[in-house]
Enzyme design. Structure first.
Site, short mmCIF file in Angstrom:
data_model
loop_
_atom_site.label_atom_id
_atom_site.label_comp_id
_atom_site.label_asym_id
_atom_site.label_seq_id
_atom_site.Cartn_x
_atom_site.Cartn_y
_atom_site.Cartn_z
N ASP A 1 -72.63 61.09 -21.47
CA ASP A 1 -73.70 60.24 -22.04
C ASP A 1 -73.36 58.76 -21.80
OD1 ASP A 1 -74.83 62.47 -24.36
OD2 ASP A 1 -72.79 62.61 -23.63
N ARG B 1 -78.66 71.83 -27.23
CA ARG B 1 -77.29 72.32 -27.09
C ARG B 1 -76.87 73.10 -28.32
NH1 ARG B 1 -77.49 67.09 -25.06
NH2 ARG B 1 -76.85 66.85 -22.89
N HIS C 1 -72.44 64.91 -28.47
CA HIS C 1 -72.96 65.05 -27.11
C HIS C 1 -74.25 65.85 -27.27
CE1 HIS C 1 -73.54 65.92 -22.93
NE2 HIS C 1 -73.28 67.20 -23.07
N ARG D 1 -74.21 58.00 -18.35
CA ARG D 1 -75.68 57.88 -18.19
C ARG D 1 -76.16 56.53 -18.70
NH1 ARG D 1 -76.34 64.19 -19.93
NH2 ARG D 1 -76.44 65.00 -17.81
P1 NAD Z 1 -73.24 79.40 -15.91
O1 NAD Z 1 -74.06 80.47 -16.54
O2 NAD Z 1 -73.52 78.99 -14.50
O3 NAD Z 1 -71.69 79.80 -15.99
C1 NAD Z 1 -71.09 80.27 -17.14
C2 NAD Z 1 -69.98 81.21 -16.71
O4 NAD Z 1 -69.23 81.63 -17.85
C3 NAD Z 1 -70.50 82.49 -16.02
O5 NAD Z 1 -69.93 82.59 -14.72
C4 NAD Z 1 -70.02 83.60 -16.93
O6 NAD Z 1 -69.68 84.81 -16.25
C5 NAD Z 1 -68.79 82.96 -17.58
N1 NAD Z 1 -68.37 83.59 -18.82
C6 NAD Z 1 -69.12 83.99 -19.87
N2 NAD Z 1 -68.32 84.53 -20.82
C7 NAD Z 1 -67.06 84.46 -20.39
C8 NAD Z 1 -65.80 84.83 -20.94
N3 NAD Z 1 -65.70 85.41 -22.15
N4 NAD Z 1 -64.68 84.59 -20.19
C9 NAD Z 1 -64.77 84.02 -18.97
N5 NAD Z 1 -65.94 83.65 -18.41
C10 NAD Z 1 -67.07 83.85 -19.10
O7 NAD Z 1 -73.34 78.13 -16.89
P2 NAD Z 1 -73.00 76.60 -16.49
O8 NAD Z 1 -74.24 75.94 -16.01
O9 NAD Z 1 -71.77 76.61 -15.65
O10 NAD Z 1 -72.68 76.00 -17.93
C11 NAD Z 1 -71.49 76.37 -18.61
C12 NAD Z 1 -71.43 75.63 -19.94
O11 NAD Z 1 -71.23 74.22 -19.70
C13 NAD Z 1 -72.73 75.75 -20.77
O12 NAD Z 1 -72.41 75.94 -22.14
C14 NAD Z 1 -73.38 74.38 -20.54
O13 NAD Z 1 -74.27 74.05 -21.60
C15 NAD Z 1 -72.16 73.50 -20.51
N6 NAD Z 1 -72.36 72.15 -19.97
C16 NAD Z 1 -71.66 71.15 -20.57
C17 NAD Z 1 -71.82 69.85 -20.15
C18 NAD Z 1 -71.02 68.76 -20.82
O14 NAD Z 1 -71.30 67.56 -20.64
N7 NAD Z 1 -70.02 69.10 -21.62
C19 NAD Z 1 -72.71 69.55 -19.11
C20 NAD Z 1 -73.40 70.60 -18.49
C21 NAD Z 1 -73.23 71.91 -18.95
#
Ligand code: NAD
Length: 319
Positions: free
Chosen positions: A151, A90, A178, A154
């Site tokens: 987490d 991450r 995380h 999980r």
């Molecule tokens: P994804 O690529 O499917 O979606 C990301 C989206 O963000 C895309 O649709 C993209 O167009 C949009 N985007 C990018 N820049 C932007 C901006 N400036 N303004 C508006 N929209 C914008 O990715 P995902 O699988 O949905 O993951 C998103 C994030 O969530 C990642 O950083 C991932 O690591 C994180 N995530 C966090 C957790 C958690 O527990 N917190 C769990 C899973 C994933």
């Protein structure tokens, strides 16, 4: 809980953002959801797809929108930015997603009222929560990250499966990052209301002590495994985000492990990481600081140092 509790904005309608919107609609947690993405067609597609299920659910308004449309939101979930690829940690995402947040946070602050709560999901969630809090204008606690709530879930699931007990009867917390340095507070884990020190001898299954290390590693490596198998994680994080949304919109004062900038808790400051917080309408309102063993305290200090280094690397250190 019925619909009508508030308006939720979602910035970033990718896998995580769209699944969160879908889960919010399924759980009928709000009256309106606005999906915003630089890819407006994607946001519109998800809004329509979710909307077409509403005749079987409740009259939630789900639509695509821009920043002006986020005005009046009670809660904004930020899930915009790049996700991990197989083999990436991450923290490897910090630079790229810090740039995304530099774009998003000022625009959000321009349209949100002072009461709104901002929930960060984008990874590395602790670094980006710190960044959002630093560049946002909200009091501490009104910008929070989903942190180790996933987490913690999980851990509870793995232990429930291992012990043969309903996961809802397993309680415990994962604190800190995380990510790879997440801290499992084994000293406080309870199964059916009993600490493991009491529960394990009575259970009589004779589990070797290494089981704890294996479960800790599984908690830390869970996302990486899922990403290897199917490219992304989004179902469980969406449910975790909705649990936080439920606590905020319903002012539930639920104790949840979320990421907030610390101001001296356990002697740590200048970094955002997860502790159990009381979460309600004003966001994360009060931290709970459970007793930790000396080893757990040291692991938490180490986790904070790792996050501090990552936060400073993106130019957002405390100083
Ligand atoms: P994804 O690529 O499917 O979606 C990301 C989206 O963000 C895309 O649709 C993209 O167009 C949009 N985007 C990018 N820049 C932007 C901006 N400036 N303004 C508006 N929209 C914008 O990715 P995902 O699988 O949905 O993951 C998103 C994030 O969530 C990642 O950083 C991932 O690591 C994180 N995530 C966090 C957790 C958690 O527990 N917190 C769990 C899973 C994933």
């Amino acid at each position: 809980m019925g619909a009508g509790l508030g308006k939720v904005g979602i910035v970033g309608a990718g896998m995580v953002g769209a699944t969160t919107a879908f889960t919010l609609a399924l759980q009928q947690l709000c009256r309106e959801i606005v999906l915003l993405d630089v890819d407006r067609k994607r946001a519109l597609g998800h809004a329509l797809d979710i909307s077409h299920g509403l005749p079987f659910l409740a009259p939630v308004r789900v639509r695509e929108g821009d920043y002006q449309d986020l005005g009046g939101s009670d809660l904004v979930v930020v899930a915009a930015g790049v996700p991990q690829r197989p083999g990436e940690s991450r923290l490897d995402l910090a630079g790229r997603n810090a740039a995304v947040f530099a774009d998003i946070i000022p625009r959000l602050e321009a349209v949100l009222g002072p009461e709104a709560v901002v929930l960060v999901l984008t990874n590395p969630v602790d670094v980006l929560t710190w960044l959002a809090a630093k560049f946002g204008r909200r009091p501490r606690g009104r910008i929070l990250g989903s942190g180790t709530l996933l987490d913690t879930a999980r851990l509870r699931w793995l232990l429930g499966r291992h012990c043969g007990v309903d996961t809802r009867n397993v309680h415990g917390y994962v604190l800190g990052e995380h990510g790879d340095s997440a801290v499992v507070v084994w000293s406080g884990v309870q199964v059916g209301g009993m600490l493991l020190a009491d529960a394990c001898p009575r259970c009589g299954r004779g589990c070797p002590p290494e089981i704890r290390d294996e479960i800790t590693e599984e908690v830390r490596r869970a996302a990486g495994r899922i990403i290897e198998h199917k490219g992304a994680t989004y179902y469980a994080v969406a449910v975790a985000a909705c649990r936080i949304a439920q606590a905020v919109l319903g002012d539930q004062r639920s104790v949840l492990t979320v990421s907030c900038p610390l101001e001296g808790e356990y002697g740590i400051r200048g970094v955002s990481l997860s502790l159990p917080w009381v979460v309600g309408r004003e966001g994360a309102v009060r931290s709970i600081q459970p007793a930790l063993s000396p080893q757990e305290r040291e692991e938490l200090r180490r986790s904070a140092e790792i996050l501090r280094a990552a936060t400073e690397k993106v130019g957002a250190g405390a100083g």
